[in-house]
Design an enzyme around this catalytic site. Sequence first.
Site, short mmCIF file in Angstrom:
data_model
loop_
_atom_site.label_atom_id
_atom_site.label_comp_id
_atom_site.label_asym_id
_atom_site.label_seq_id
_atom_site.Cartn_x
_atom_site.Cartn_y
_atom_site.Cartn_z
N ASP A 168 -1.80 7.94 3.86
CA ASP A 168 -1.38 6.59 4.26
C ASP A 168 -1.97 6.26 5.64
OD1 ASP A 168 -0.08 4.15 4.15
OD2 ASP A 168 1.93 4.94 4.51
N GLU A 169 -2.04 4.98 5.99
CA GLU A 169 -2.54 4.53 7.30
C GLU A 169 -3.89 5.17 7.63
OE1 GLU A 169 -1.00 2.21 9.01
OE2 GLU A 169 1.13 2.30 8.45
N LYS A 226 0.84 -1.21 0.00
CA LYS A 226 0.00 0.00 0.00
C LYS A 226 0.86 1.25 0.00
CE LYS A 226 -2.09 -1.10 3.85
NZ LYS A 226 -1.45 -2.40 4.04
N THR A 227 1.80 1.31 0.94
CA THR A 227 2.66 2.48 1.03
C THR A 227 3.50 2.60 -0.24
OG1 THR A 227 2.71 2.23 3.42
CG2 THR A 227 4.38 3.65 2.46
N GLN A 274 -5.52 -3.20 10.91
CA GLN A 274 -4.38 -2.58 11.57
C GLN A 274 -4.76 -1.28 12.28
OE1 GLN A 274 -0.42 -2.86 9.62
NE2 GLN A 274 -1.59 -3.53 7.85
N ARG A 279 5.02 -7.67 10.93
CA ARG A 279 6.24 -6.88 10.71
C ARG A 279 7.38 -7.77 10.24
NH1 ARG A 279 4.12 -3.16 9.23
NH2 ARG A 279 2.27 -4.42 9.53
#
Length: 716
Positions: free
Chosen positions: A225-226, A37-38, A256, A602
């Site tokens: 983002d996020e 995504k990022t 998330q 992660r």
Amino acid sequence: DSSREAPWLAGLNPPQREAVLTTEGPVLVLAGAGTGKTSALTARLANLIATRKAWPSQILAVTFTNKAAREMKERIARISGGAIEGMPWLGTFHSVAARMLRSHAELVGLQSNFTILDTDDQLRVLKQLISAVNLDEKRWPARQLATLIDRWKNRGWTPKEVDLGEAEAFGPGRGRELYAAYQDRLRTLNACDFGDLLLHMLTIFRTHPDVLESYRDRFRYILVDEYQDTNQSQYAWLKLLAEPRRNLCCVGDDDQSIYSWRGAEVANILRFEKDFPGAKVIRLEQNYRSTSHILAAADGLIANNAGRLGKTLWTDKGDGEKVKVVGIWDGPEEARRIGEDVEGMQRRGLSLDDVAILVRAQFQTREFEERFIAIGLPYQIIGGFRFYERAEIRDALAYLRLIHQPADDLAFERIVNQPKRGLGDKAIATIHAHARASQEPLLIAAAKLLDTDELQSRARSSLGRFVADIARWKQMANELPHAELARIMLDESGYTAMLQAERSAESAGRLENLAELTRAMEEYESLPAFLEHVSLVMDNDENRQGEKVTIMTIHAAKGLEFDIVYLPGWEEGIFPSQRALDEGGLASLEEERRLAYVAITRARKKATVMHAANRRIYGQWTSSLPSRFVGELPEAHIDQETTMSGGESLWRAQWSERADPFAHLGPAQGMRAATRGPGWQRASQGGRFNRDPQRVIEAKASAVSLGNQGRTDLEL
Ligand code: ATP
Ligand code: MG
């Protein structure tokens, strides 16, 4: 023809390309961890600039941390060969809003050079206001009001908009009035707090359409983002800016969302299609980060949450290693085990930079820091201070130092009015003057001052109590174990009560840190031995170059990735946290589970979950139960290991027998009994540090603290 393809598209998969190339209209990329995504958002930004859809300065890109913003800038520079003119508006919500507010400050009664208050300043102002309306600050602590005001600001509420029910919550019924007074006070100080940055801009947008118009005109494209962690006021701000052109692209993952305790609303994701009809929703399903056992384990875990959108994830990175689940005896063994593991990998040529230890709570870092210092393993703490540098720990240490050494003036100064004893600057200055005149330590000078009438009666009586307290504790120090003394002192000084009264997530963390401090003390023979240890550990915080293991909270690790990830402390009461368990609601438990999902995802190549059978809590060894999340990891994707005989089958049984909530009690009691036997003494002795002074010094030189980045989204 891929050889002529634009470099920023290279390697992107079809849905990622779609996210990059659908430049016009609202786009929501909703996808699981590690699906790029990022990366897609960065490519989108590069594409907009390179194809001249807009000048950099006409693009607004919001990231969750400054670190993420820096990384995005670097990637754009790389992709475009450094040949872009100007820079996009790229940063956190707060940094972007601050930049805007500087240009329009006068519209909300500020000057453009306004100060942004930190938490301490904010509390000082609130304290004054609380006492000005004659509320008892002990019963109505400033920090509690700060938390409330923050919450209101996160919702985009000015004082007028705070509803009465909410205002009841403080002083009773004074919340709104104090909020209004606080805003007035900030204005006279030409200052604002973090929440104001967005709130003031919202106010300006609503009251000055011309200003809003100018930004709408400027920002051709907006990228976020996020997105799952935006709060109401951020959402309103985005919506106002994006409305007319609707060139808004948000990327996020509902699984998330981990900041609801700070006002984030995962519902913003669900609202997106409604608020921006015709939005293109893009799903990414290929995970490029992790091997498949890791991914499947994370997936199996998060499947236990009810309120999710649900998604499919796959990887072609191969099976890789199963997620390792290690049951160990106690906390020191946990740290020892990870230390050994990492040293082993280092010998095999692995870089320490690829290793991260992700903890649920700040207090957990202590055990690892001490161990790594002892064995000379370089580490860095990201998103917070090293354990012995945290404010509450320094305060507690100052109390201990003063008892140990009455001439320790620095310790005296630090705590004479902490917690607040009504000793103002004037009283302190008088003590100093006396000490200088008689060339005596401050504590002695203070004691002598009590026989004079130089202090006002209120200051005199509270100083009298303080001096008497210190004398009494010093007496106790001869009779009590030092950890016990520390606990008594923290209670009797009012320090614990001060933190308890705050009732915030932050103060809960501070209390945990203090409990951890007294646990640490128990490992040392005497108070002087402990203080000596601390000064050895502390006196060097110089940044050293070179490889380091990273220790950080899971919250701070969002969006990052590491080859090797250790996840210690997966026990009920630590993870899920006691706070989440006490609240008891499904929502808080699900948020903990999302946090566990973030933690596992992660890892690129290896994830190791650990749980200890015993923890020392308030000086008592208690047996702990493995986290329910351990039991939720699908068996096919984990590899169990225990260093205790028979322990592990028993642990799994506990969680498979969840129909009977007390099923665990039998074996757990057995463990508790075992902790009293000779066995635990051996174990705990093994946990003592075998310190080699030279290595301690080397490790100190390499232990780096990167400052308080815990408030990542609040950075500027
Ligand atoms: P998170 O949910 O944790 O924020 P994310 O969805 O933002 O993750 P990224 O951080 O963008 O994912 O990417 C994860 C990893 O996958 C990175 O190492 C990135 O370089 C890599 N990656 C992303 N897209 C691709 C691709 N198309 N091909 C190969 N690698 C990719
Ligand atoms: Mg990301």
